[in-house]
Motif scaffolding. Structure first.
Motif: not given
Length: 144
Positions: A14-21, A30-38, A99-103, A122-126
């Motif tokens: 998930a962190d690899s995908m969230a990073s956009g790389l 990729m921009d998974v958060f941008g796609e989620a928002a739209s 509050l920002g990006n969430q996974v 990003v990077p994903l933190k608990r």
């Protein structure tokens, strides 16, 4: 297999995908958060085991990335001391909140133990919470 190890593997994907790389699958921007928002659903949920988007409206590129994650999953698990068959389910829901990006990472192992862990940024933190004594601790996983 240790459930926490499976959760760590899921976090890395998930962190690899969230990073956009997409470094787990090679360099794959990729921009998974941008796609989620739209997306009309305001989220994107990826099933890493089957390599598909199960909720949300993704681009063709993000759908292809999800498939690539499933392709590399067996080797990635092996390099992290697990087998892909140790998972019964592995998915991540990406969204953007005030509050920002969430996974939300959901993991179910073959013994039936299930958990959901919330990450931010990003990077994903608990997330951190205060315990009953006022100490800062990682937010516990929710049992599935």
């Amino acid at each position: 297999m240790n459930h926490d190890r499976l959760c760590a593997i899921g976090h890395n994907l998930a962190d690899s995908m969230a990073s956009g790389l997409g470094l787990v699958i090679g360099y794959y921007p990729m921009d998974v958060f941008g796609e989620a928002a739209s997306s009309p659903e305001a989220l994107i949920e990826i099933d890493f085991l089957n390599g598909r988007v199960v909720r949300g409206t993704p681009s063709d590129e993000l759908e292809a990335a999800a498939a690539l994650f499933a392709d590399v999953l067996p080797e990635f698990c092996e390099s992290n001391g697990a087998k892909v068959t140790d998972f019964k389910a592995l998915s991540a829901t990406f969204n953007t909140t005030a509050l920002g990006n969430q996974v939300l990472l959901s993991v179910t192992d073959q013994s039936g133990r299930s958990s959901t862990t919330e990450y931010r940024g990003v990077p994903l933190k608990r997330l951190k919470v205060l315990d009953s004594l006022g100490r800062t601790r990682k937010k516990p996983r929710q049992a599935g």
